[in-house]
Design an enzyme around this catalytic site. Structure first.
Site, PDB file in Angstrom:
ATOM      1  N   PHE A   2      76.387  19.543  34.290  1.00 58.34           N
ATOM      2  CA  PHE A   2      76.534  20.469  33.170  1.00 58.34           C
ATOM      3  C   PHE A   2      77.718  21.398  33.435  1.00 58.34           C
ATOM      4  O   PHE A   2      78.272  21.427  34.537  1.00 58.34           O
ATOM      5  CB  PHE A   2      75.255  21.279  32.978  1.00 58.34           C
ATOM      6  CG  PHE A   2      74.025  20.419  32.781  1.00 58.34           C
ATOM      7  CD1 PHE A   2      73.649  20.023  31.511  1.00 58.34           C
ATOM      8  CD2 PHE A   2      73.266  20.000  33.861  1.00 58.34           C
ATOM      9  CE1 PHE A   2      72.535  19.215  31.327  1.00 58.34           C
ATOM     10  CE2 PHE A   2      72.153  19.191  33.689  1.00 58.34           C
ATOM     11  CZ  PHE A   2      71.785  18.793  32.419  1.00 58.34           C
ATOM     12  N   SER A  47      69.360  13.872  29.692  1.00 58.48           N
ATOM     13  CA  SER A  47      69.130  15.137  30.391  1.00 58.48           C
ATOM     14  C   SER A  47      69.574  16.314  29.537  1.00 58.48           C
ATOM     15  O   SER A  47      70.666  16.291  28.951  1.00 58.48           O
ATOM     16  CB  SER A  47      69.904  15.161  31.712  1.00 58.48           C
ATOM     17  OG  SER A  47      69.424  14.180  32.598  1.00 58.48           O
ATOM     18  N   CYS A  54      67.719  20.987  34.821  1.00 61.35           N
ATOM     19  CA  CYS A  54      67.930  19.652  34.281  1.00 61.35           C
ATOM     20  C   CYS A  54      66.588  18.964  34.067  1.00 61.35           C
ATOM     21  O   CYS A  54      65.852  18.700  35.027  1.00 61.35           O
ATOM     22  CB  CYS A  54      68.791  18.834  35.247  1.00 61.35           C
ATOM     23  SG  CYS A  54      69.090  17.142  34.703  1.00 61.35           S
ATOM     24  N   THR A  56      64.311  15.816  31.689  1.00 65.63           N
ATOM     25  CA  THR A  56      64.471  14.531  31.011  1.00 65.63           C
ATOM     26  C   THR A  56      63.711  14.514  29.692  1.00 65.63           C
ATOM     27  O   THR A  56      62.525  14.872  29.640  1.00 65.63           O
ATOM     28  CB  THR A  56      63.950  13.391  31.907  1.00 65.63           C
ATOM     29  OG1 THR A  56      64.698  13.387  33.124  1.00 65.63           O
ATOM     30  CG2 THR A  56      64.106  12.049  31.214  1.00 65.63           C
ATOM     31  N   ALA A  70      58.100  18.824  36.712  1.00 66.32           N
ATOM     32  CA  ALA A  70      57.479  18.485  37.988  1.00 66.32           C
ATOM     33  C   ALA A  70      56.975  19.743  38.692  1.00 66.32           C
ATOM     34  O   ALA A  70      57.491  20.845  38.469  1.00 66.32           O
ATOM     35  CB  ALA A  70      58.485  17.765  38.888  1.00 66.32           C
ATOM     36  N   HIS A 108      70.110  21.856  39.068  1.00 66.29           N
ATOM     37  CA  HIS A 108      69.131  21.873  40.158  1.00 66.29           C
ATOM     38  C   HIS A 108      68.999  23.313  40.652  1.00 66.29           C
ATOM     39  O   HIS A 108      69.733  23.749  41.548  1.00 66.29           O
ATOM     40  CB  HIS A 108      69.566  20.949  41.295  1.00 66.29           C
ATOM     41  CG  HIS A 108      69.765  19.530  40.858  1.00 66.29           C
ATOM     42  ND1 HIS A 108      70.505  18.615  41.585  1.00 66.29           N
ATOM     43  CD2 HIS A 108      69.319  18.858  39.756  1.00 66.29           C
ATOM     44  CE1 HIS A 108      70.502  17.461  40.961  1.00 66.29           C
ATOM     45  NE2 HIS A 108      69.800  17.584  39.847  1.00 66.29           N
ATOM     46  N   THR A 154      80.551  34.939  36.357  1.00 70.25           N
ATOM     47  CA  THR A 154      81.343  35.351  37.514  1.00 70.25           C
ATOM     48  C   THR A 154      80.639  36.468  38.264  1.00 70.25           C
ATOM     49  O   THR A 154      80.214  37.452  37.656  1.00 70.25           O
ATOM     50  CB  THR A 154      82.746  35.827  37.076  1.00 70.25           C
ATOM     51  OG1 THR A 154      83.398  34.775  36.362  1.00 70.25           O
ATOM     52  CG2 THR A 154      83.588  36.208  38.284  1.00 70.25           C
TER      53      THR A 154
END
Length: 235
Positions: A2, A47, A54, A56, A70, A108, A154
Site C-alpha cells: 500500500f 487485499s 491488510c 482479505t 485473525a 502489517h 511524517t
C-alpha cells in the site's frame, strides 16, 4: 503493498466474533459499508487496508465488503475495538500502473499506540503517541515515515526514553482520515518503516557472523564504542 494514501473512510456495519457463514470461516469477521468508490474493480481475495491492516475480501457487493480477522491481528491492532458505526480508513492494494504518492506500507501493523497529546497548531493538529510496545521506538526517526491507522505521515519528534513520537496533520489530511477525530486515550495502529527493520536484521547477522568467525577487530570496535558512551555519561 500500500501507499499510505487513504482513499476513503468506510463505516463498520457488522462485527462478529464467531461468523459461521461460508465467508466468515468460523472466526472473527467484519462487514464494512460506504465503500462504493473502491469496490468497482474488486475481486474475491483482494487485499484492502482497514485502518492500515491488510485484510482479505471474502464477500462483497456494490457498496459493502466482508473481511476475516485473525487472532494475531486482533492482538496487534485496534480492530478489536471497532463496532457498528465505527469509521475506518480504507485503501486498496496498490496497482503497478499508479503513481506512488506515500511510502511503502505493507499493511502489517507492528503495534498500537495511545494518543497522549492532541493540540492545534494554526490549522494543523499536533499529535503525540505513546507506543504500547516500546521496542518499536528503535525504528522511528525524526522526519522519517510512519503509518498511523494506515495513513502515511511524517514524524516530527521522537522521545526514545518515553517511547513517544509526534506527527503534524495538515488540514487536508484531517478531512480524509479517521484519526483526526480521535482524542487523547484512543488507540491508533502503527506500522514502522520496513527499511529500519531490514537494516537491523542485516547488521545483527553480520555482527554474529564476525564474532562466530573469531574476528576480534569488530569486538575491539564495539569495545571502543562502549568505552566512549561510558565516558560521556561520566562527564
Amino acid at each position: 503493498m500500500f501507499t499510505g494514501i487513504v482513499e476513503i473512510v468506510g463505516t463498520v456495519l457488522e462485527h462478529k466474533e464467531l461468523d459461521q457463514s461460508a465467508s466468515g470461516g468460523n472466526g472473527n469477521s467484519m462487514v464494512i459499508g460506504d465503500a462504493e468508490k473502491i469496490l468497482g474493480d474488486c475481486n474475491l481475495g483482494d487485499s484492502i487496508a482497514v485502518n492500515g491492516v491488510c485484510l482479505t475480501v471474502t464477500e462483497f457487493d456494490k457498496s459493502t465488503f466482508k473481511v476475516g480477522i485473525a487472532p494475531e491481528t486482533l492482538r496487534r491492532t485496534n480492530l478489536g475495538q471497532l463496532k457498528p458505526g465505527s469509521h475506518v480508513n480504507l485503501e486498496r492494494a496498490v496497482a503497478g500502473h499508479v503513481r506512488f504518492g506515500g511510502h511503502f506500507v505493507q499493511g502489517h501493523v507492528d503495534t498500537v499506540a495511545t494518543i497522549v497529546e492532541k493540540k492545534n497548531d494554526e490549522n494543523s493538529i499536533d499529535f503525540t503517541f505513546k507506543l504500547r510496545d516500546p521496542q518499536y521506538i528503535l525504528y522511528i526517526v525524526e522526519k522519517g515515515f510512519i503509518s498511523v491507522d494506515g495513513a502515511s505521515l511524517t514524524v516530527t519528534r521522537v522521545d526514545d526514553k518515553e517511547a513517544t513520537f509526534s506527527i503534524m496533520m495538515i488540514a487536508y489530511t484531517q478531512e480524509k482520515v479517521v484519526t483526526a477525530a480521535k482524542e487523547v486515550g484512543d488507540l491508533i495502529n502503527v506500522e514502522v518503516d520496513l527499511m529500519g527493520k531490514l537494516v537491523e536484521k542485516q547488521l545483527n547477522y553480520q555482527i554474529e557472523r564476525q564474532f562466530s568467525s573469531g574476528n576480534l577487530s569488530l569486538e575491539g570496535l564495539v569495545g571502543k564504542i562502549v568505552d566512549k558512551k561510558l565516558a560521556e555519561k561520566s562527564i
